[in-house]
Scaffold this motif. Sequence first.
Motif, short mmCIF file in Angstrom:
data_model
loop_
_atom_site.label_atom_id
_atom_site.label_comp_id
_atom_site.label_asym_id
_atom_site.label_seq_id
_atom_site.Cartn_x
_atom_site.Cartn_y
_atom_site.Cartn_z
N VAL A 162 0.82 -1.21 0.00
CA VAL A 162 0.00 0.00 0.00
C VAL A 162 0.85 1.25 0.00
O VAL A 162 0.72 2.12 -0.86
N GLN A 163 1.75 1.36 0.99
CA GLN A 163 2.58 2.56 1.09
C GLN A 163 3.73 2.30 2.07
O GLN A 163 3.70 1.32 2.85
N ALA A 164 4.73 3.19 2.00
CA ALA A 164 5.83 3.18 2.98
C ALA A 164 5.77 4.47 3.78
O ALA A 164 5.61 5.56 3.21
N VAL A 165 5.85 4.34 5.10
CA VAL A 165 5.81 5.50 5.99
C VAL A 165 6.94 5.37 7.00
O VAL A 165 6.98 4.40 7.77
N ASP A 166 7.87 6.31 6.98
CA ASP A 166 8.98 6.32 7.94
C ASP A 166 9.72 4.98 7.96
O ASP A 166 10.09 4.47 9.04
N GLY A 167 9.94 4.40 6.79
CA GLY A 167 10.68 3.14 6.71
C GLY A 167 9.86 1.90 7.00
O GLY A 167 10.39 0.79 6.99
N LEU A 168 8.58 2.06 7.27
CA LEU A 168 7.68 0.92 7.52
C LEU A 168 6.84 0.65 6.28
O LEU A 168 6.50 1.58 5.54
N GLU A 169 6.51 -0.62 6.05
CA GLU A 169 5.70 -0.99 4.89
C GLU A 169 4.29 -1.37 5.33
O GLU A 169 4.12 -2.11 6.30
N GLN A 170 3.30 -0.87 4.59
CA GLN A 170 1.91 -1.23 4.86
C GLN A 170 1.41 -2.12 3.74
O GLN A 170 1.53 -1.79 2.56
N TRP A 171 0.85 -3.28 4.12
CA TRP A 171 0.34 -4.26 3.16
C TRP A 171 -1.13 -4.52 3.46
O TRP A 171 -1.57 -4.44 4.61
N ASN A 172 -1.88 -4.88 2.42
CA ASN A 172 -3.30 -5.10 2.56
C ASN A 172 -3.69 -6.38 1.81
O ASN A 172 -3.19 -6.61 0.71
N PRO A 173 -4.54 -7.23 2.39
CA PRO A 173 -4.98 -8.42 1.66
C PRO A 173 -5.63 -8.07 0.32
O PRO A 173 -6.46 -7.15 0.26
N LEU A 174 -5.22 -8.77 -0.75
CA LEU A 174 -5.77 -8.51 -2.09
C LEU A 174 -6.77 -9.59 -2.48
O LEU A 174 -7.82 -9.31 -3.03
N MET A 175 -6.43 -10.85 -2.22
CA MET A 175 -7.38 -11.94 -2.47
C MET A 175 -6.96 -13.19 -1.69
O MET A 175 -5.81 -13.36 -1.34
N LYS A 176 -7.93 -14.02 -1.40
CA LYS A 176 -7.70 -15.34 -0.82
C LYS A 176 -8.53 -16.32 -1.61
O LYS A 176 -9.67 -16.03 -1.98
N GLY A 177 -7.95 -17.47 -1.92
CA GLY A 177 -8.68 -18.46 -2.70
C GLY A 177 -8.23 -19.86 -2.37
O GLY A 177 -7.10 -20.08 -1.93
N GLU A 178 -9.14 -20.81 -2.54
CA GLU A 178 -8.84 -22.20 -2.23
C GLU A 178 -8.88 -23.02 -3.51
O GLU A 178 -9.77 -22.83 -4.35
N PHE A 179 -7.91 -23.92 -3.66
CA PHE A 179 -7.87 -24.78 -4.85
C PHE A 179 -8.99 -25.80 -4.80
O PHE A 179 -9.35 -26.26 -3.71
N PRO A 180 -9.54 -26.16 -5.99
CA PRO A 180 -9.18 -25.69 -7.34
C PRO A 180 -9.70 -24.27 -7.59
O PRO A 180 -10.78 -23.90 -7.10
N LEU A 181 -8.91 -23.49 -8.36
CA LEU A 181 -9.26 -22.10 -8.64
C LEU A 181 -9.94 -21.98 -10.00
O LEU A 181 -9.46 -22.54 -11.00
N PRO A 182 -11.05 -21.24 -10.09
CA PRO A 182 -11.73 -21.04 -11.37
C PRO A 182 -10.84 -20.27 -12.36
O PRO A 182 -10.02 -19.43 -11.94
N PRO A 183 -11.01 -20.49 -13.66
CA PRO A 183 -10.19 -19.79 -14.66
C PRO A 183 -10.30 -18.27 -14.57
O PRO A 183 -9.30 -17.58 -14.77
#
Length: 214
Positions: free
Chosen positions: A76-97
């Motif tokens: 997402v962004q870097a602030v004062d040397g720290l990294e911010q991450w955010n969940p984008l997707m979660k999926g379980e196999f088998p995965l649809p096309p």
Amino acid sequence: MGKETMQIGVLSKPRFEFRSFGQNFDRIHHRMSRFSVPIPEKVWERHSDEIYIVSRTNDVNNTKIRDGKMDIKTFVQAVDGLEQWNPLMKGEFPLPPDVLRNEVFPAFQVPLPPLPPGDCSYDAFLELIRTHPDLAAVRVHKQRFGYMVHDTICEYAVVLINGARVVSVATESTEVADLQRTIVDTGMTGLENINYLQSIKRVLGISPAPLANA
């Protein structure tokens, strides 16, 4: 909105993270253990086997497979040397096309390969990765020791990246000020913030940069 109380293993709003990798963080580990408040026994020590999908052309989407489930986080962004991450997707196999076409391969930032007919199994997906010239499936074993310092979630980990042993220290929280205090008190000041994607690329030689104290 008030300050959010951190809980290990519990979802929260996007967290900031400081993490580093090297060969020896014993002093930092010791200080984490001394500063930590008591935490639930189930997170004292945890083991996991994961597959990270590394792309030569992507440094902003972190993709791993654990317990048969795909998990993608985006920077997402870097602030004062720290990294911010955010969940984008979660999926379980088998995965649809359509999930592979619209969510997974765009996260790798590589051309979409020909997909197998129907839903994609775990083994078929790894074969897609194995035969793609810009992707690699990397085996990662983690032995993680959990702590809670200044209301930040802390971790010391022994990590095997395709069998290569490194160690990692990390702290994460939604609150930047709490993280900065933890970094100082545990002795992490001056270390480079290195996320999992970068550490794997460095160990594999995809990136020429060294680890923090290798």
